[in-house]
Design an enzyme around this catalytic site. Structure first.
Site, PDB file in Angstrom:
ATOM      1  N   HIS A   1      -3.952   1.713   4.705  1.00 31.43           N
ATOM      2  CA  HIS A   1      -3.338   2.968   4.269  1.00 31.43           C
ATOM      3  C   HIS A   1      -3.162   3.950   5.426  1.00 31.43           C
ATOM      4  CE1 HIS A   1      -4.727   1.396   0.350  1.00 31.43           C
ATOM      5  NE2 HIS A   1      -3.645   2.006  -0.101  1.00 31.43           N
TER       6      HIS A   1
ATOM      7  N   SER B   1      -7.394   3.578  -2.041  1.00 27.89           N
ATOM      8  CA  SER B   1      -7.518   3.391  -0.598  1.00 27.89           C
ATOM      9  C   SER B   1      -8.986   3.515  -0.209  1.00 27.89           C
ATOM     10  CB  SER B   1      -6.706   4.471   0.122  1.00 27.89           C
ATOM     11  OG  SER B   1      -7.110   4.586   1.469  1.00 27.89           O
TER      12      SER B   1
ATOM     13  N   LYS C   1       0.846  -1.189   0.000  1.00 28.15           N
ATOM     14  CA  LYS C   1       0.000   0.000   0.000  1.00 28.15           C
ATOM     15  C   LYS C   1       0.887   1.246   0.000  1.00 28.15           C
ATOM     16  CE  LYS C   1      -3.965  -2.040   2.344  1.00 28.15           C
ATOM     17  NZ  LYS C   1      -3.702  -3.382   1.898  1.00 28.15           N
TER      18      LYS C   1
END
Length: 114
Positions: A47, A88, A20
């Protein structure tokens, strides 16, 4: 204080793997000067875990942060390739073209796509 912005690396990502990432706008507290930075790591399950590390570090430098969005990075250091994709759930999709631009400045000999 704008000099302080220049000292903040544009990109800090893991050297290998799929993970991520977030695109963060860092700005001088009480000022207009800002820059966008890319941060990504396999150690982040979500995230917001990345932002929770970046934000206090930037505040310690007299900066304030805003997360502009996130996604994933696939980093293949053997083949010198980086792929930016996804989004995200917490922050929405980052402008991957901005992220790719930042990555290209750091990894100039890589093939970088989104």
């Amino acid at each position: 204080m704008a000099d302080s912005l220049a000292k903040i690396p544009d990109v800090e990502i893991d050297p290998e793997g799929t993970f991520k990432y977030i695109l963060v706008r860092v700005k001088v507290k009480g000022g207009d000067a800002h820059k966008d930075i890319v941060r990504g790591t396999k150690s982040a399950e979500y995230h917001n875990h990345i932002f929770e590390k970046v934000n206090p570090a930037m505040e310690a430098l007299g900066m304030e942060c805003e997360c502009l969005g996130g996604g994933k990075i696939e980093h293949n250091s053997q083949e010198k390739k980086i792929r930016v994709y996804g989004e995200s759930t917490a922050f929405g999709k980052a402008d991957h073209s901005v992220s790719v631009g930042k990555l290209k400045s750091t990894f100039s000999d890589y093939e970088i796509t989104c």
